[in-house]
Design a protein around this motif. Structure first.
Motif, PDB file in Angstrom:
ATOM      1  N   GLY A   1      -3.860   6.176   1.152  1.00  0.00           N
ATOM      2  CA  GLY A   1      -2.405   6.598   1.377  1.00  0.00           C
ATOM      3  C   GLY A   1      -1.970   7.765   0.358  1.00  0.00           C
ATOM      4  O   GLY A   1      -1.342   8.836   0.958  1.00  0.00           O
TER       5      GLY A   1
ATOM      6  N   THR B   1       0.919  -1.310  -0.071  1.00  0.00           N
ATOM      7  CA  THR B   1       0.119  -0.003  -0.082  1.00  0.00           C
ATOM      8  C   THR B   1       0.851   1.131   0.013  1.00  0.00           C
ATOM      9  O   THR B   1       0.661   2.170  -0.676  1.00  0.00           O
ATOM     10  CB  THR B   1      -0.896   0.031   1.299  1.00  0.00           C
ATOM     11  N   GLU B   2       1.804   1.289   1.104  1.00  0.00           N
ATOM     12  CA  GLU B   2       2.296   2.845   1.255  1.00  0.00           C
ATOM     13  C   GLU B   2       3.360   2.794   0.046  1.00  0.00           C
ATOM     14  O   GLU B   2       3.584   4.011  -0.535  1.00  0.00           O
ATOM     15  CB  GLU B   2       3.076   2.660   2.586  1.00  0.00           C
TER      16      GLU B   2
ATOM     17  N   CYS C   1      -8.154  11.368   6.228  1.00  0.00           N
ATOM     18  CA  CYS C   1      -7.366  11.391   4.885  1.00  0.00           C
ATOM     19  C   CYS C   1      -7.834  12.678   4.269  1.00  0.00           C
ATOM     20  O   CYS C   1      -7.512  13.183   3.338  1.00  0.00           O
ATOM     21  CB  CYS C   1      -8.256  10.415   3.683  1.00  0.00           C
TER      22      CYS C   1
END
Ligand code: GLV
Length: 326
Positions: A162, A103-104, A191
């Motif tokens: 992300g 993900t990151e 977010c």
């Protein structure tokens, strides 16, 4: 002595991962990394109960019909549009992917591609390498602002979130998103993102980022009509899947300056790239590498291997995509 189950590793992988699999299985591997045709894949799968795949192996109903012993396909990718999931479920074959571990890293890359696109890094680098840089000028490769601009994210899963956090917290961007299902209020707040319609997003965003999974409904999410809604100064970044963008329409929009620039890591029919995209200057092109750091690729391969071991040795896959009847 009990014989080990047989599995196929359909593409070259880290030797450590092969070694790990060999502790549990008789492994037929493809370290020469020859791309299997559908016929070759079916042939190599005879007698195998598991297969380690990447996005390049198509697991279709016809392949499954030829491989009745197959029980699990472990994809080394978070995307799984190479799997016919309903066919796998009805054939009793477990499907797994590699969520979370990338993900990151993938969000980092999405942001890098956005920066490179908005700030015209590839175009200006080619100019320099070609020996064309002879003097400074006030508007040379002047691009679009990133900090403080409006980021529109289509597809707000883990990677989208992300990217939203990077934009809002790191670059002071106003973040809009659209998703089949809006996020819960706490995740939206983390977010700093606001749910809007696709039309509002396309009309308002300075930078549009595509992070949605591929499906038949997502085919050509961005085509000529959607590009026409975007600002002429806007950029478009696709780190999702080829086919989400109509690449021919995008090349025309870049040439006509309907939008300012695009950054693409994925392509319709990749590794082939639409020839028109190769001739427009205002596009940054990368060969599907958003998750490509060594630690992340190792983690993805490790998780795919652990899914095979988890299911075939211990009876439970770690990250299953389906739950076929036993
Ligand atoms: C890469 O595209 C992946 O789906 O992991």
């Amino acid at each position: 002595m009990q014989t080990k189950p047989s599995v196929l590793v359909a593409r070259a992988v880290f030797p450590e991962i092969l070694h790990k699999l060999e502790q549990h299985f008789t492994v037929d591997s493809n370290q020469d990394d020859i791309l299997f045709s559908a016929e070759e894949l079916a042939r190599r799968l005879q007698g195998k109960v598991g297969v380690f795949t990447t996005g390049s192996e198509r697991i279709s109903a016809s392949l499954l019909a030829q491989c009745p012993e197959l029980r699990i396909c472990a994809n080394m990718a978070v995307g799984y549009n190479n799997f016919d999931l309903p066919a796998m479920t009805s054939a009793g074959v477990v499907a797994t992917n590699t969520p979370d571990v990338l993900t990151e890293t993938t969000a980092d890359f999405g942001f890098a591609l956005l920066m490179a696109t908005a700030r015209r890094m590839a175009e200006s680098e080619h100019f320099l390498r070609a020996g064309l840089w002879t003097r400074w000028s006030y508007d040379m490769f002047a691009g679009a602002e990133v900090h403080g601009s409006i980021l529109g994210i289509i597809g707000m899963g883990r990677i989208g979130q992300g990217i939203a956090r990077r934009g809002a917290l790191g670059f002071g961007m106003k973040v809009l998103y659209c998703n089949r299902k809006p996020l819960d209020a706490a995740t939206e707040a983390a977010c700093q993102a606001r749910h809007v319609s696709k039309t509002e997003l396309l009309q308002t965003a300075d930078h549009v980022m595509l992070v949605l999974p591929y499906s038949a409904e997502a085919h050509h999410t961005i085509g000529a009509a959607e590009l026409a809604l975007m600002k002429p100064t806007a950029t478009l970044v696709n780190i999702a899947r080829g086919g989400i963008v109509d690449d021919a329409a995008l090349a025309a929009a870049l040439r006509n300056r309907t939008i300012a620039a695009a950054g693409l890591d994925v392509f319709e029919g990749e590794p082939a790239v639409h020839p028109d995209l190769l001739t427009v200057p205002n596009v940054v092109l990368t060969p599907h590498i958003a998750s490509a750091t060594m630690p992340t690729r190792m983690a993805m391969a490790g998780l795919a291997a652990d899914n095979l071991i988890g299911f075939l040795v211990h009876g439970k896959a770690l990250t299953p995509l389906n739950a076929p009847a036993p």
